[in-house]
Design a protein around this motif. Structure first.
Motif, PDB file in Angstrom:
ATOM      1  N   ARG A 164      -0.830   4.630  -0.137  1.00 43.23           N
ATOM      2  CA  ARG A 164      -1.611   5.750   0.400  1.00 43.23           C
ATOM      3  C   ARG A 164      -2.609   5.209   1.409  1.00 43.23           C
ATOM      4  O   ARG A 164      -3.113   4.091   1.243  1.00 43.23           O
ATOM      5  CB  ARG A 164      -2.385   6.463  -0.731  1.00 43.23           C
ATOM      6  CG  ARG A 164      -1.516   7.141  -1.780  1.00 43.23           C
ATOM      7  CD  ARG A 164      -2.327   7.511  -3.014  1.00 43.23           C
ATOM      8  NE  ARG A 164      -3.538   8.256  -2.694  1.00 43.23           N
ATOM      9  CZ  ARG A 164      -4.541   8.454  -3.548  1.00 43.23           C
ATOM     10  NH1 ARG A 164      -4.484   7.938  -4.772  1.00 43.23           N
ATOM     11  NH2 ARG A 164      -5.594   9.154  -3.191  1.00 43.23           N
TER      12      ARG A 164
ATOM     13  N   GLU B 240     -10.092   3.529  -7.488  1.00 44.26           N
ATOM     14  CA  GLU B 240      -9.567   4.086  -6.245  1.00 44.26           C
ATOM     15  C   GLU B 240      -8.608   3.109  -5.581  1.00 44.26           C
ATOM     16  O   GLU B 240      -7.540   3.493  -5.088  1.00 44.26           O
ATOM     17  CB  GLU B 240     -10.718   4.383  -5.276  1.00 44.26           C
ATOM     18  CG  GLU B 240     -11.364   5.720  -5.393  1.00 44.26           C
ATOM     19  CD  GLU B 240     -12.321   5.931  -4.234  1.00 44.26           C
ATOM     20  OE1 GLU B 240     -12.042   6.805  -3.402  1.00 44.26           O
ATOM     21  OE2 GLU B 240     -13.335   5.199  -4.137  1.00 44.26           O
TER      22      GLU B 240
ATOM     23  N   ILE C 220       0.840  -1.201   0.000  1.00 48.72           N
ATOM     24  CA  ILE C 220       0.000   0.000   0.000  1.00 48.72           C
ATOM     25  C   ILE C 220       0.878   1.255   0.000  1.00 48.72           C
ATOM     26  O   ILE C 220       1.909   1.320   0.677  1.00 48.72           O
ATOM     27  CB  ILE C 220      -0.933  -0.009   1.225  1.00 48.72           C
ATOM     28  CG1 ILE C 220      -1.849  -1.236   1.189  1.00 48.72           C
ATOM     29  CG2 ILE C 220      -1.760   1.281   1.308  1.00 48.72           C
ATOM     30  CD1 ILE C 220      -2.756  -1.316  -0.021  1.00 48.72           C
TER      31      ILE C 220
ATOM     32  N   SER D 282     -10.336  -2.419   2.824  1.00 51.18           N
ATOM     33  CA  SER D 282     -10.403  -1.044   3.343  1.00 51.18           C
ATOM     34  C   SER D 282     -11.724  -0.751   4.049  1.00 51.18           C
ATOM     35  O   SER D 282     -11.836   0.258   4.750  1.00 51.18           O
ATOM     36  CB  SER D 282     -10.188  -0.038   2.215  1.00 51.18           C
ATOM     37  OG  SER D 282     -11.357   0.131   1.415  1.00 51.18           O
TER      38      SER D 282
ATOM     39  N   HIS E  36      -4.254   3.362  -4.746  1.00 54.90           N
ATOM     40  CA  HIS E  36      -3.647   3.320  -3.417  1.00 54.90           C
ATOM     41  C   HIS E  36      -2.537   2.275  -3.312  1.00 54.90           C
ATOM     42  O   HIS E  36      -1.969   2.087  -2.235  1.00 54.90           O
ATOM     43  CB  HIS E  36      -4.719   3.051  -2.355  1.00 54.90           C
ATOM     44  CG  HIS E  36      -5.584   4.233  -2.052  1.00 54.90           C
ATOM     45  ND1 HIS E  36      -6.530   4.700  -2.931  1.00 54.90           N
ATOM     46  CD2 HIS E  36      -5.632   5.068  -0.971  1.00 54.90           C
ATOM     47  CE1 HIS E  36      -7.138   5.759  -2.408  1.00 54.90           C
ATOM     48  NE2 HIS E  36      -6.607   5.995  -1.228  1.00 54.90           N
TER      49      HIS E  36
ATOM     50  N   LEU F  97     -12.736   2.581   0.585  1.00 56.51           N
ATOM     51  CA  LEU F  97     -12.616   2.843  -0.845  1.00 56.51           C
ATOM     52  C   LEU F  97     -13.884   2.370  -1.562  1.00 56.51           C
ATOM     53  O   LEU F  97     -14.462   1.338  -1.218  1.00 56.51           O
ATOM     54  CB  LEU F  97     -11.386   2.144  -1.405  1.00 56.51           C
ATOM     55  CG  LEU F  97     -10.051   2.556  -0.771  1.00 56.51           C
ATOM     56  CD1 LEU F  97      -8.916   1.728  -1.362  1.00 56.51           C
ATOM     57  CD2 LEU F  97      -9.785   4.048  -0.954  1.00 56.51           C
TER      58      LEU F  97
ATOM     59  N   ALA G 221      -5.732   4.092   3.062  1.00 56.72           N
ATOM     60  CA  ALA G 221      -6.960   3.633   2.396  1.00 56.72           C
ATOM     61  C   ALA G 221      -8.037   3.360   3.432  1.00 56.72           C
ATOM     62  O   ALA G 221      -7.859   2.523   4.313  1.00 56.72           O
ATOM     63  CB  ALA G 221      -6.671   2.375   1.579  1.00 56.72           C
TER      64      ALA G 221
END
Length: 285
Positions: free
Chosen positions: A136, A146, A134, A232, A150, A141, A138
């Motif tokens: 970013r 999207e 990963i 997520s 991530h 989502l 999360a």
């Protein structure tokens, strides 16, 4: 880019494998390959620029240990029974939703480090997997687009498992998944821009030179994007977290009796297309 960490356990230094196969030192640019770096687009751009300019010093790879390609991993999330072939060989129904469990981050070792067969183990098993790293934070989502946005990159993972501990000893799967050395990772973190379709990758694993697993991520029940999006919803994913996305058919548990579980002295070799190879010798814990 192919990012990696080299050196003794606990003292790895950041490095890059360039297009010519030369190992390059990143120590002057970044402190480590970890969540902080993966979340910093400007830092990654500086690494790309330096690599493109040919100014990174070369490292002598002779005798140099390759560690896990990500440092300070927060958590390792695993998806069970995520290949049609693997679910079929173990006699289990196709899951309606992803099967999620956790491995402790301290199970992660380098791609060629020794794997220890636990004391009392008679059913240590192999599982080649595609790992998602990963990039970013999360949370909740909504779309596959999207989810993939991530993802920082991908790596080879070996989700070593002790089936008696996992299935026959009561409780959850955790006892069979969290033994020391049970998650070799690497050699590289290949950034997502170099893996345009994570559902187009072959995975192979050999034991003592004999091909045991020969699968393809197109056989995944829940594709990478769906896995990231789904997970997520239940937990926050942070930069540097790892998701092991399941294993194809061919594990020891799915073989006829006597099942060929791993023993000390065995050598396991595994690879995923474009993501590199691992090799581990098994020893007694």
């Amino acid at each position: 880019m192919k990012l990696l960490r080299v050196g003794p356990p606990g003292a790895e230094r950041p490095a890059l494998l360039d297009q010519d196969g030369t190992l390059r030192d990143l120590s002057a640019l970044v402190d480590d390959i970890d969540g902080s770096l993966l979340a910093d687009a400007s830092a990654l751009d500086r690494v790309r620029a330096a690599a493109g300019a040919g100014v990174l010093p070369a490292l002598d790879a002779t005798g140099l240990r390759v560690g896990p390609p990500v440092g300070r991993i927060g958590k390792v999330v695993c998806i069970g029974l995520n290949y049609h072939g693997h679910a079929a060989e173990t006699g289990q129904a196709t899951p309606a939703e992803p099967v999620v469990f956790l491995k402790a981050a301290d199970t992660v070792v380098g791609p060629d480090d020794t794997v220890l067969v636990p004391r009392g183990s008679v059913k240590t098993d192999w599982e080649v997997e595609l790992a998602v790293v990963i990039g970013r934070t999360a949370r909740y989502l909504e779309t596959d687009e999207e989810a993939l946005a991530h993802v920082a990159g991908y790596a080879v993972a070996h989700d070593v498992s002790e089936r008696e501990f996992q299935i026959e000893r009561g409780g959850t799967w955790d006892k069979g998944k969290n033994c020391e050395t049970f998650n070799p990772l690497g050699p590289w973190l290949v950034t997502a821009d170099e893996v345009p379709d994570p559902q187009a990758l072959g995975l192979r694993l050999r034991v003592n030179g004999e091909l045991k697993q020969d699968g393809h991520t197109s056989d995944q029940i829940f594709p990478v994007a769906e896995v990231v999006r789904y997970v997520s919803r239940f937990m926050t994913l942070y930069p540097g977290d790892v998701i092991n996305t399941g294993t194809p058919a061919g594990v020891a548990m799915g073989q006829p009796e006597p099942k060929p579980y791993l023993r000390p002295g065995d050598v396991v070799e595994l690879e995923v297309d474009g993501l590199g190879r691992q090799r581990q010798e098994l020893k007694s814990a």
